[in-house]
Design a protein around this motif. Structure first.
Motif, PDB file in Angstrom:
ATOM      1  N   ALA A 288       0.796  -1.228   0.000  1.00 37.76           N
ATOM      2  CA  ALA A 288       0.000   0.000   0.000  1.00 37.76           C
ATOM      3  C   ALA A 288       0.824   1.271   0.000  1.00 37.76           C
ATOM      4  CB  ALA A 288      -0.952   0.002   1.199  1.00 37.76           C
ATOM      5  N   ILE A 289       2.020   1.264   0.575  1.00 32.41           N
ATOM      6  CA  ILE A 289       2.732   2.531   0.768  1.00 32.41           C
ATOM      7  C   ILE A 289       3.208   3.141  -0.546  1.00 32.41           C
ATOM      8  CG2 ILE A 289       3.405   2.019   3.132  1.00 32.41           C
ATOM      9  CD1 ILE A 289       6.236   1.398   2.087  1.00 32.41           C
ATOM     10  N   GLY A 290       3.297   2.350  -1.613  1.00 36.94           N
ATOM     11  CA  GLY A 290       3.767   2.867  -2.891  1.00 36.94           C
ATOM     12  C   GLY A 290       2.671   3.315  -3.826  1.00 36.94           C
ATOM     13  N   GLY A 291       1.420   3.288  -3.390  1.00 39.00           N
ATOM     14  CA  GLY A 291       0.332   3.713  -4.248  1.00 39.00           C
ATOM     15  C   GLY A 291       0.199   2.900  -5.511  1.00 39.00           C
ATOM     16  N   GLY A 292       0.580   1.616  -5.458  1.00 38.60           N
ATOM     17  CA  GLY A 292       0.491   0.730  -6.610  1.00 38.60           C
ATOM     18  C   GLY A 292       1.817   0.427  -7.273  1.00 38.60           C
ATOM     19  N   ILE A 293       2.853   1.170  -6.937  1.00 36.21           N
ATOM     20  CA  ILE A 293       4.197   0.904  -7.460  1.00 36.21           C
ATOM     21  C   ILE A 293       4.910  -0.052  -6.503  1.00 36.21           C
ATOM     22  CG2 ILE A 293       6.418   1.949  -8.062  1.00 36.21           C
ATOM     23  CD1 ILE A 293       4.104   2.690  -9.949  1.00 36.21           C
ATOM     24  N   PRO A 294       5.588  -1.094  -7.003  1.00 45.58           N
ATOM     25  CA  PRO A 294       6.204  -2.079  -6.108  1.00 45.58           C
ATOM     26  C   PRO A 294       7.196  -1.455  -5.137  1.00 45.58           C
ATOM     27  CG  PRO A 294       6.129  -2.927  -8.341  1.00 45.58           C
ATOM     28  CD  PRO A 294       5.714  -1.492  -8.425  1.00 45.58           C
ATOM     29  N   VAL A 295       7.000  -1.749  -3.848  1.00 48.25           N
ATOM     30  CA  VAL A 295       7.916  -1.289  -2.803  1.00 48.25           C
ATOM     31  C   VAL A 295       7.662  -2.102  -1.546  1.00 48.25           C
ATOM     32  CG1 VAL A 295       6.370   0.506  -1.874  1.00 48.25           C
ATOM     33  CG2 VAL A 295       8.851   0.773  -1.650  1.00 48.25           C
ATOM     34  N   GLY A 296       8.702  -2.291  -0.780  1.00 46.20           N
ATOM     35  CA  GLY A 296       8.600  -2.883   0.555  1.00 46.20           C
ATOM     36  C   GLY A 296       9.591  -2.168   1.443  1.00 46.20           C
ATOM     37  N   ALA A 297       9.425  -2.316   2.754  1.00 44.96           N
ATOM     38  CA  ALA A 297      10.323  -1.626   3.676  1.00 44.96           C
ATOM     39  C   ALA A 297      10.376  -2.370   4.994  1.00 44.96           C
ATOM     40  CB  ALA A 297       9.850  -0.192   3.900  1.00 44.96           C
ATOM     41  N   TYR A 298      11.502  -2.219   5.687  1.00 46.74           N
ATOM     42  CA  TYR A 298      11.573  -2.711   7.060  1.00 46.74           C
ATOM     43  C   TYR A 298      12.264  -1.663   7.921  1.00 46.74           C
ATOM     44  CZ  TYR A 298      16.303  -4.340   5.697  1.00 46.74           C
ATOM     45  OH  TYR A 298      17.590  -4.419   5.239  1.00 46.74           O
ATOM     46  N   GLY A 299      11.726  -1.494   9.114  1.00 52.09           N
ATOM     47  CA  GLY A 299      12.254  -0.520  10.059  1.00 52.09           C
ATOM     48  C   GLY A 299      12.800  -1.204  11.291  1.00 52.09           C
ATOM     49  N   LEU A 300      13.908  -0.667  11.828  1.00 53.54           N
ATOM     50  CA  LEU A 300      14.610  -1.266  12.952  1.00 53.54           C
ATOM     51  C   LEU A 300      14.618  -0.326  14.149  1.00 53.54           C
ATOM     52  CD1 LEU A 300      17.785  -2.488  11.002  1.00 53.54           C
ATOM     53  CD2 LEU A 300      15.630  -3.721  11.333  1.00 53.54           C
ATOM     54  N   SER A 301      14.556  -0.908  15.342  1.00 54.96           N
ATOM     55  CA  SER A 301      14.668  -0.119  16.559  1.00 54.96           C
ATOM     56  C   SER A 301      16.093   0.412  16.721  1.00 54.96           C
ATOM     57  CB  SER A 301      14.301  -0.972  17.777  1.00 54.96           C
ATOM     58  OG  SER A 301      15.313  -1.962  17.996  1.00 54.96           O
ATOM     59  N   GLU A 302      16.249   1.380  17.588  1.00 52.36           N
ATOM     60  CA  GLU A 302      17.561   1.971  17.865  1.00 52.36           C
ATOM     61  C   GLU A 302      18.556   0.908  18.313  1.00 52.36           C
ATOM     62  OE1 GLU A 302      19.951   5.288  17.876  1.00 52.36           O
ATOM     63  OE2 GLU A 302      17.814   5.733  18.097  1.00 52.36           O
ATOM     64  N   ASP A 303      18.159   0.087  19.287  1.00 55.26           N
ATOM     65  CA  ASP A 303      19.068  -0.927  19.842  1.00 55.26           C
ATOM     66  C   ASP A 303      19.449  -1.970  18.800  1.00 55.26           C
ATOM     67  OD1 ASP A 303      18.965   0.386  22.247  1.00 55.26           O
ATOM     68  OD2 ASP A 303      17.589  -1.041  23.194  1.00 55.26           O
ATOM     69  N   LEU A 304      18.473  -2.406  18.011  1.00 51.25           N
ATOM     70  CA  LEU A 304      18.756  -3.434  17.011  1.00 51.25           C
ATOM     71  C   LEU A 304      19.682  -2.895  15.922  1.00 51.25           C
ATOM     72  CD1 LEU A 304      18.388  -6.183  15.732  1.00 51.25           C
ATOM     73  CD2 LEU A 304      16.213  -5.381  14.777  1.00 51.25           C
ATOM     74  N   ALA A 305      19.423  -1.683  15.455  1.00 55.58           N
ATOM     75  CA  ALA A 305      20.291  -1.090  14.439  1.00 55.58           C
ATOM     76  C   ALA A 305      21.722  -0.975  14.937  1.00 55.58           C
ATOM     77  CB  ALA A 305      19.751   0.287  14.033  1.00 55.58           C
ATOM     78  N   ALA A 306      21.890  -0.575  16.206  1.00 57.22           N
ATOM     79  CA  ALA A 306      23.232  -0.452  16.778  1.00 57.22           C
ATOM     80  C   ALA A 306      23.915  -1.810  16.868  1.00 57.22           C
ATOM     81  CB  ALA A 306      23.155   0.196  18.153  1.00 57.22           C
ATOM     82  N   ALA A 307      23.156  -2.828  17.263  1.00 59.80           N
ATOM     83  CA  ALA A 307      23.731  -4.173  17.374  1.00 59.80           C
ATOM     84  C   ALA A 307      24.196  -4.684  16.016  1.00 59.80           C
ATOM     85  CB  ALA A 307      22.706  -5.126  17.983  1.00 59.80           C
ATOM     86  N   LEU A 308      23.445  -4.396  14.973  1.00 58.60           N
ATOM     87  CA  LEU A 308      23.806  -4.871  13.636  1.00 58.60           C
ATOM     88  C   LEU A 308      24.998  -4.123  13.061  1.00 58.60           C
ATOM     89  CD1 LEU A 308      20.206  -5.324  12.264  1.00 58.60           C
ATOM     90  CD2 LEU A 308      21.926  -7.139  12.414  1.00 58.60           C
ATOM     91  N   THR A 309      24.993  -2.807  13.173  1.00 54.37           N
ATOM     92  CA  THR A 309      26.104  -2.037  12.602  1.00 54.37           C
ATOM     93  C   THR A 309      27.401  -2.256  13.374  1.00 54.37           C
ATOM     94  OG1 THR A 309      25.406  -0.107  13.888  1.00 54.37           O
ATOM     95  CG2 THR A 309      24.615  -0.257  11.619  1.00 54.37           C
TER      96      THR A 309
END
Length: 455
Positions: A288-309
């Motif tokens: 739905a977020i792309g208004g019909g154009i293909p798109v996907g997304a994932y969002g990460l919490s502050e702690d998780l992003a820090a652990a990964l980077t």
């Protein structure tokens, strides 16, 4: 003879045969196009397009807002809306303008370079869904796959837990259900599984905290990937305290929590996450977020992003198994920016949810008029009627209450009179273009169908 669904099966079969014959007679061009498609696997661009109530699919000619015209010239009110992919309506003007400008004026559909739109989209998603760092895919399926890889990496655990009869696209690990013995097994029809799904996944019933804790207690679950409400087996809403209990248990057992908002985005501008005040570690979304154009997304919490980077052993920039050349492309980002900023706004959601509330109330009244043992569930702009009362409380119960013959009859009856529901179940979705008159028209036809069915 009537059944659990409360209808006479002989009468149902008679009416269904009549409606299928009428469908074939009124749609000769769609039928011919289907027969000419010899070089398409299954005669359709994607095999799920064969999920049709009448033997062949309708072929689209034009689509604008919540209206579709087929190749035979018939006009339809569209309550399917691309099974959420077109929740913004078909070809909303701001999205068309943004994509046209990107392609025709600025150029560059695929550049492997960022645009400023991507940062603006990420900031808007962070505002809506409460997790601060975002990355992009072309589908929610890929967003889920990549999130799973990240969480396996950061936890060192191998398994992902799902709810029975959940919906997370075609993610291999998610095709697990609770079997009759209470243990997990492969979902019916699972195609070419790379391994026994019980090697990669655990499963619990929705609304069952005891069952969830029993599975988490094994200590091998990297993440619970869940819809905050089940949506693709009929809407199954969370019982009071259930979602808070899931969050408490995942924290207790050191397991990450992913909210897949691909369908539950209908709950409001920030999906079910904002509507119910949830606190996931990851949010995934698509369609739905792309208004019909293909798109996907994932969002990460502050702690998780820090652990990964902080993990220098993880290849996040080349061939580590996360990402794709077309992900985050300029066209998808332009479309998503326009859709979120100008179409699926807070004000638009308020209108859509109001329309859905009227839709649900009208359906309940009609069902009560005929004394049928059916129920209606609503999740924001999304409404579904079920052939069970009370509404099922988990995925397995919901699957058991399915009535394919009755569902197909209602779908083809509506289609023959200019109304489309999503072909997979009795879901009706409201767009910003859906009006009270559109709702009334659906209800007129639905009432006619039930009158014929119960006469």
């Amino acid at each position: 003879m009537s059944t659990e669904s409360g209808v006479d099966r002989g009468r149902l079969a008679e009416l269904a045969a009549r409606e299928r014959a009428a469908f074939a007679e009124r749609n000769p061009r769609s039928a011919a196009a289907y027969q000419r498609s010899d070089h398409l696997f299954g005669r359709v661009p994607m095999t799920w397009m064969n999920k049709t109530a009448a033997g062949f699919p309708l072929y689209v000619a034009t689509a604008r807002g919540n209206r579709i015209t087929d190749v035979d010239g018939h006009d339809y009110l569209d309550f399917a809306l691309g099974d959420t992919g077109a929740m913004a309506g078909h070809s909303p003007a701001p999205v068309v303008e943004a994509v046209t400008r990107r392609l025709a004026t600025l150029g560059g559909a695929t550049t492997m370079m960022p645009t400023e739109d991507a940062a603006i989209v990420a900031a808007e998603l962070a505002r809506r869904f409460t997790v601060p760092y975002w990355s992009f895919a072309l589908t929610a399926t890929d967003a889920n796959r990549w999130a799973i890889r990240l969480l396996r990496a950061v936890t060192g655990r191998s398994k992902i837990l799902f709810h029975s009869y959940c919906y997370h696209g075609s993610v291999d690990e998610s095709l697990i259900v609770v079997g009759p013995d209470g243990n997990g097994r492969s979902r019916e029809g699972n195609v070419g599984a790379p391994t026994d799904v019980t090697n990669t996944s655990r499963v619990a019933e929705f609304n069952d905290l005891a069952g969830l804790e029993r599975e988490l207690a094994h200590g091998d679950v990297a993440a619970v990937l869940m819809e905050p409400a089940l949506t693709n087996i009929g809407i199954v809403l969370p019982e009071p305290g259930y979602l808070a209990g899931v969050r408490e248990l995942t924290r207790k057992y050191g397991t990450y929590l992913i909210n897949d908002e691909t369908h539950t985005f209908s709950a409001g501008p920030g999906g079910a996450t904002a509507f119910w005040g949830l606190a996931p570690d990851v949010v995934t979304i698509g369609k739905a977020i792309g208004g019909g154009i293909p798109v996907g997304a994932y969002g990460l919490s502050e702690d998780l992003a820090a652990a990964l980077t902080g993990r220098t052993d993880l290849d996040l920039v080349d061939m580590g198994g996360v990402g794709g050349t077309l992900a985050g492309n300029p066209v998808s980002m332009a479309a998503t920016r326009a859709c979120l900023q100008e179409v699926l706004t807070d004000a638009a959601f308020a209108g859509m949810i109001g329309t859905a509330t009227a839709f649900a109330a009208g359906i309940r009244k009609i069902i009560e008029t005929y004394g049928l043992p059916w129920s209606v569930s609503q999740l924001g702009a999304r409404v579904e009627y079920r052939f069970a009362d009370p509404a099922p409380r988990n995925g397995t119960e919901s699957a058991a209450k399915a009535d394919a013959e009755l569902e197909d009859f209602l779908h083809v009856y509506l289609a023959n009179r200019g109304v489309l529901l999503t072909p997979f179940h009795n879901m009706a979705l409201m767009s910003p273009d859906t009006t009270a008159g559109d709702v009334e028209r659906h209800h007129e036809i639905f009432n006619e169908a039930l009158h014929e069915l119960t006469s």
